[in-house]
Design an enzyme around this catalytic site. Structure first.
Site, PDB file in Angstrom:
ATOM      1  N   GLU A 109       0.812  -1.226   0.000  1.00 33.83           N
ATOM      2  CA  GLU A 109       0.000   0.000   0.000  1.00 33.83           C
ATOM      3  C   GLU A 109       0.844   1.274   0.000  1.00 33.83           C
ATOM      4  O   GLU A 109       0.803   2.066   0.943  1.00 33.83           O
ATOM      5  CB  GLU A 109      -0.963  -0.015   1.189  1.00 33.83           C
ATOM      6  CG  GLU A 109      -1.943  -1.178   1.108  1.00 33.83           C
ATOM      7  CD  GLU A 109      -3.090  -1.106   2.106  1.00 33.83           C
ATOM      8  OE1 GLU A 109      -2.932  -0.453   3.148  1.00 33.83           O
ATOM      9  OE2 GLU A 109      -4.138  -1.718   1.825  1.00 33.83           O
ATOM     10  N   GLU A 120      -6.448  -8.326  -0.718  1.00 28.08           N
ATOM     11  CA  GLU A 120      -6.801  -8.415   0.708  1.00 28.08           C
ATOM     12  C   GLU A 120      -8.282  -8.136   0.895  1.00 28.08           C
ATOM     13  O   GLU A 120      -8.851  -7.301   0.184  1.00 28.08           O
ATOM     14  CB  GLU A 120      -6.045  -7.355   1.528  1.00 28.08           C
ATOM     15  CG  GLU A 120      -4.563  -7.543   1.650  1.00 28.08           C
ATOM     16  CD  GLU A 120      -3.937  -6.437   2.502  1.00 28.08           C
ATOM     17  OE1 GLU A 120      -4.651  -5.833   3.331  1.00 28.08           O
ATOM     18  OE2 GLU A 120      -2.744  -6.180   2.319  1.00 28.08           O
TER      19      GLU A 120
HETATM   20  C1  GLA Z   1      -4.092  -3.025   4.754  1.00 30.95           C
HETATM   21  C2  GLA Z   1      -2.695  -3.591   4.808  1.00 30.95           C
HETATM   22  C3  GLA Z   1      -2.572  -4.818   5.646  1.00 30.95           C
HETATM   23  C4  GLA Z   1      -3.437  -4.724   6.875  1.00 30.95           C
HETATM   24  C5  GLA Z   1      -4.846  -4.449   6.477  1.00 30.95           C
HETATM   25  C6  GLA Z   1      -5.801  -4.410   7.624  1.00 30.95           C
HETATM   26  O1  GLA Z   1      -4.806  -3.398   3.668  1.00 30.95           O
HETATM   27  O2  GLA Z   1      -2.159  -3.841   3.537  1.00 30.95           O
HETATM   28  O3  GLA Z   1      -1.220  -4.984   5.987  1.00 30.95           O
HETATM   29  O4  GLA Z   1      -2.957  -3.721   7.691  1.00 30.95           O
HETATM   30  O5  GLA Z   1      -4.894  -3.198   5.858  1.00 30.95           O
HETATM   31  O6  GLA Z   1      -7.106  -4.150   7.195  1.00 30.95           O
END
Ligand code: GLA
Ligand code: ZN
Length: 688
Positions: A150, A307
């Site tokens: 991210e 995710e």
């Molecule tokens: C983000 C991050 C993960 C985690 C999630 C939790 O998407 O990439 O590492 O912290 O949030 O929702």
């Protein structure tokens, strides 16, 4: 991507947190197999374990984990660790830490907050990436690389390295400082520069109202981040990798331009964490669906849901659990929109620190007999029969323009409403209206190719960068249909207002120009009424063919138009511009454009897009009336079409009015869809 077609199923796995508990690591493998998990992402936040001291790499533990996964039939997406760094690194090289816009350097801590220009950080990241690549590039488990995590553009870094890089970037863009002064309108308030070295990044304690500066800074931050990502990828390639590379993008992220960033990667992936069960779930599903469509459209190819939470999150205001069935619906929604995966954050819940209460496949209790695990495993089982969907494409005749540079400019502009312009909301009204038609839609920036579509929805395109107006005109000339709204074609790429008639370059085609724009207070409304009915009580039966037959509330923004060559469909009912045109229809060459001058309610978009889709010859994926809570999507592959019909309501809904031909790949052909139920049909594509 993979030899045998399959939907990737699994998620983020952090074995480095459990190295002192071999029993737990063993149990993880057993559970993954029981849940039908076929891939996990590892390594992403493991830098301090992979390189406990500078230059001393310890990869043996990871190698053992990866070997073991492979032996158990589980593939690996290998992460690079640049998202969070070890303490020794920050202590030895403070330049790796970001600097705030007031000049204060951040202390060590948290993540996603490195300076993306720092040569030292690039070098350290490059070295570990290369070493990881050398160790794992031939490992048969590794199917993909996932750089960083991210990437974040906010707060941007204001260190001296970033500032110098910005000045250099500006020089490349403008060549002379005179040109920059002219394009940025710096004579206003006497802010002219004499050299590029004088230009400072925008700051809360400095310049914030020179909008062209702010815009170029945001563009620069994206370029710099892309350059950082390319540095990471280069190191992986030097280490010998041949697998595809991705990074995980975020929901409606406005601090980087994903159009640009995604060019660095072989495939797009993103992290989806909708706020479910708050108000209407179909609206949440639509909002999430729009993001899926945006992510897919970045490359027009299958992407990955990287995710999602198996239950609640731990960072939203309220950590709501997913009601039974919703996990499945949300996962299958990703497939419906073109994803080749359903991946979760996280496989095993961490024991301490900030994400100890975030949803996970395996929670602190540690058994398989949990509601979440059982749902995860049931989905894993079903996916084994859906492998043929992987790799299929989404074809859309309709495109919606959602443009991040436009958003940056529009929201900074200090214009008709500083209390909210509602760009995203307007985009969503158009998106909702399109999805209600039961069609696929691509979501694109204004810089992208639009020539293959039949219908374009163009909300609030305030900024016409070079060539955009011409391309919209050409699209209509060749027979395309456009729904265009107020506050379009106002400024160029430097947020400099166009002189003359606006929407710039389109006034001949539209047969109108914007004279003024009125900002409404939050509590104010106006009403749009059919032209003939403005002075009379409303009687539906008398409406002439093809005219709008309703009254619609509008808020926030009302343009006053000068119309000389367009048919007026609706006029304003109130204020000093009562009776003047608010919705028009213009025929130009072979195409047609509807223009909406005010921020109308959802039904206005529903009705106009329905009309326009009819004219444009758009056919729905399935015929018959689609209930309000149902989403319909399709994917295609070699003459076969997969049709997804999903109920995003916590109550059952009748679907007997929909014509559901084809054979059933998942679910049951019935007259009702149960709460959060999905039906997937498979059928041949006519003519292929
Ligand atoms: C983000 C991050 C993960 C985690 C999630 C939790 O998407 O990439 O590492 O912290 O949030 O929702
Ligand atoms: Zn910096």
């Amino acid at each position: 991507m993979m030899k045998q077609r399959k939907i990737l199923y699994g998620g983020d796995y952090n074995p480095e947190q459990w190295l002192d508990s071999p029993d737990i690591l063993e149990c993880d493998i057993k559970y993954m197999k029981a849940a039908g998990i076929n891939v996990v992402t590892v390594g992403m936040f493991a830098w301090s374990v992979l390189e406990p001291e500078e230059g001393k790499y310890e990869f043996a533990w990871l190698k053992r984990i990866v070997d073991n996964l492979y032996q158990n039939g589980i593939s690996v997406i290998m992460g690079t660790p640049s998202g969070a760094r070890p303490k020794w690194l920050a202590d030895a090289y403070p330049e790796v830490l970001r600097v705030r816009d007031d000049g204060v350097r951040f202390l060590f801590g948290r993540r996603h907050n490195h300076c993306y220009t720092s040569p030292v950080y690039r070098e350290k990241v490059g070295s570990i990436n290369k070493a990881l690549a050398e160790c794992f590039h031939t490992h048969p488990a590794v199917i993909m690389w996932h750089v960083s995590n991210e990437y974040e553009g906010k707060p941007s870094c204001h260190c001296s390295l970033c500032k110098a890089a910005f000045q250099k970037w500006l020089k490349g863009r403008y060549e002379t400082i005179e040109k920059l002064n002219a394009k940025w309108c710096t004579t206003f308030w006497s802010h002219r520069y004499q050299s590029f070295e004088q230009v400072e990044p925008p700051s809360s304690v400095g310049e914030q109202e020179l909008h062209a500066l702010t815009l170029d800074w945001k563009r620069f931050v994206t370029e710099q981040m892309a350059d950082f990502a390319e540095n990471e990828i280069r190191a992986l390639k030097e280490g010998g990798i041949s697998q595809p590379v991705t990074t995980n993008l975020m929901y409606d992220y406005q601090c980087l331009n994903y159009d640009r960033l995604s060019q660095c990667f072989d495939l797009v992936s993103w992290d989806s964490y909708p706020v479910w069960h708050r108000g209407s779930d179909i609206l949440t599903a639509r909002d999430n669906g729009m993001q899926h469509d945006f992510m897919r459209s970045l490359k027009h190819q299958p992407y990955l849901l990287m995710e999602s939470s198996p239950s609640g999150t731990n960072w939203q205001g309220v950590s709501k659990l997913k009601k039974p069935g919703l996990l499945r619906a949300a996962g299958l929604q990703a497939l419906a929109h073109g994803s080749d995966s359903i991946l979760y954050f996280q496989i095993r819940q961490s024991r301490g620190a900030s994400e100890k209460f975030h949803g996970a496949v395996i929670d602190h209790y540690g058994g398989m007999d949990t509601r979440v695990f059982e749902e995860v495993a049931a989905i894993g089982k079903e996916l084994q029969n859906l492998g043929e969907i992987a790799g299929s494409r989404v074809r859309a005749d309709v495109a919606l323009i959602y443009d991040i540079e436009n958003l940056w400019a529009l929201e900074e502009a200090q214009g008709p409403r500083n209390d909210g312009m509602y760009y995203h909301e307007t985009v969503m009204k158009m998106y909702n209206a399109i999805k209600k038609l039961g069609v696929n839609v691509d979501v694109l920036s204004a810089a992208r190719d639009i020539s293959s579509y039949k219908l374009l929805a163009v909300p609030m395109l305030y900024m016409f960068r070079e060539g955009i107006g011409d391309r919209l005109k050409e699209f209509v000339q060749k027979g395309g249909s456009i729904l265009l709204t107020y506050w379009s074609g106002v400024v160029d790429e430097n947020d400099r207002c166009f002189l003359g008639k606006t929407p710039y370059g389109l006034t001949d085609m539209l047969g109108l120009r914007r004279k003024e724009i009125d900002g409404l207070y939050d509590e104010e409304i106006n009403v749009l009424v059919p032209e003939e009915k403005e002075k009379e009580p409303f009687r539906e039966a008398e409406m002439p063919e093809g005219k709008m037959q309703e009254r619609y509330v509008c808020r926030n923004l009302c343009e006053i138009l000068d119309v000389w060559n367009a048919r007026t469909l609706m006029v304003y009912e109130k204020d000093f511009y009562r009776g003047t045109p608010a919705v028009t229809e213009s025929h130009y060459d072979q195409g047609v454009v509807y223009y909406i001058a005010a921020d109308g309610e959802q039904r206005l978009y529903d009705h106009l897009l329905e009309k326009l889709a009819g004219t444009a010859g758009i056919t729905p994926i399935v015929s018959g009336k689609i209930p309000e809570s149902v989403e319909v999507c399709s994917r295609e592959s070699e003459g076969t079409e997969y049709v997804f019909i999903q109920n995003f309501h916590h109550e059952a809904v009748e679907i007997k009015a929909m014509e559901l031909d084809g054979c059933v790949l998942l679910g049951e052909r019935k007259e009702v869809l149960n709460p959060f139920e999905t039906l997937i049909l498979k059928r041949g594509i006519a003519g292929e």
